[in-house]
Design an enzyme around this catalytic site. Structure first.
Site, short mmCIF file in Angstrom:
data_model
loop_
_atom_site.label_atom_id
_atom_site.label_comp_id
_atom_site.label_asym_id
_atom_site.label_seq_id
_atom_site.Cartn_x
_atom_site.Cartn_y
_atom_site.Cartn_z
N LYS A 63 -3.24 -17.26 43.43
CA LYS A 63 -4.33 -17.35 42.47
C LYS A 63 -5.48 -18.16 43.05
O LYS A 63 -5.28 -19.01 43.90
CB LYS A 63 -3.83 -18.02 41.18
CG LYS A 63 -2.80 -17.15 40.49
CD LYS A 63 -2.29 -17.78 39.22
CE LYS A 63 -1.38 -16.74 38.57
NZ LYS A 63 -0.59 -17.26 37.50
N HIS A 113 -3.91 -20.64 36.79
CA HIS A 113 -5.26 -20.94 37.25
C HIS A 113 -5.69 -22.34 36.81
O HIS A 113 -6.40 -23.03 37.53
CB HIS A 113 -6.24 -19.89 36.71
CG HIS A 113 -6.08 -18.55 37.37
ND1 HIS A 113 -5.28 -17.56 36.85
CD2 HIS A 113 -6.62 -18.04 38.50
CE1 HIS A 113 -5.33 -16.50 37.64
NE2 HIS A 113 -6.13 -16.76 38.65
N SER A 145 -8.23 -14.23 35.58
CA SER A 145 -7.46 -15.32 34.99
C SER A 145 -7.40 -15.09 33.49
O SER A 145 -8.43 -14.82 32.86
CB SER A 145 -8.17 -16.65 35.28
OG SER A 145 -7.76 -17.64 34.37
N GLY A 147 -6.74 -17.37 31.25
CA GLY A 147 -7.39 -18.49 30.59
C GLY A 147 -8.89 -18.59 30.81
O GLY A 147 -9.65 -18.95 29.90
#
Length: 124
Positions: free
Chosen positions: A26, A52, A93, A95
């Site tokens: 990531k 992340h 991601s 989030g």
């Protein structure tokens, strides 16, 4: 004014790219700010990060020690194959949303001039 000058100097010392040397992991695209109006975007990608947010939190902590603030612009994944000199940027991601992979790609090209660096919006 002195604090601002020191923060801006600290900003200039922040590496544009810090990623693992091999593998799929990531990454986050982070906007780092000094005390003045100066800002720059940096790429951070590591295999140790389960989320992340882990990458962003560690980066933010590191930068705060130098008087810098930051915000996450998004994330994705990197596939780094050093033996082929290739990096592929993709995904997003949950989030933070999808980083601007075109920006990330430009940063990586500057850091890895001999690499073939590609990106795609699809994939997770």
């Amino acid at each position: 004014a002195r604090a601002a000058a020191m923060a801006d100097e600290a900003l200039s010392r922040v590496p544009d790219v810090q990623i693992d040397g091999d593998g799929v992991f990531k990454y986050v695209l982070v906007r780092v700010r000094g005390a003045g109006a100066l800002a720059k975007d940096v790429v951070r990608g590591h295999g140790w990060a389960e989320y992340h947010a882990d990458l962003f939190e560690r980066t933010a902590e590191e930068l705060e020690r130098h008087g810098l603030s930051c915000e996450c612009l998004g994330g994705g994944r990197l596939s780094h194959r050093p033996e082929e000199r290739k990096i592929h940027v993709y995904g997003y991601s949950v989030g933070f949303g999808r980083a601007d992979h075109a920006v990330t790609t430009e940063k990586l090209k500057a850091e890895y001039p001999n690499y073939e660096i590609t990106w795609a919006d699809e994939g997770y």
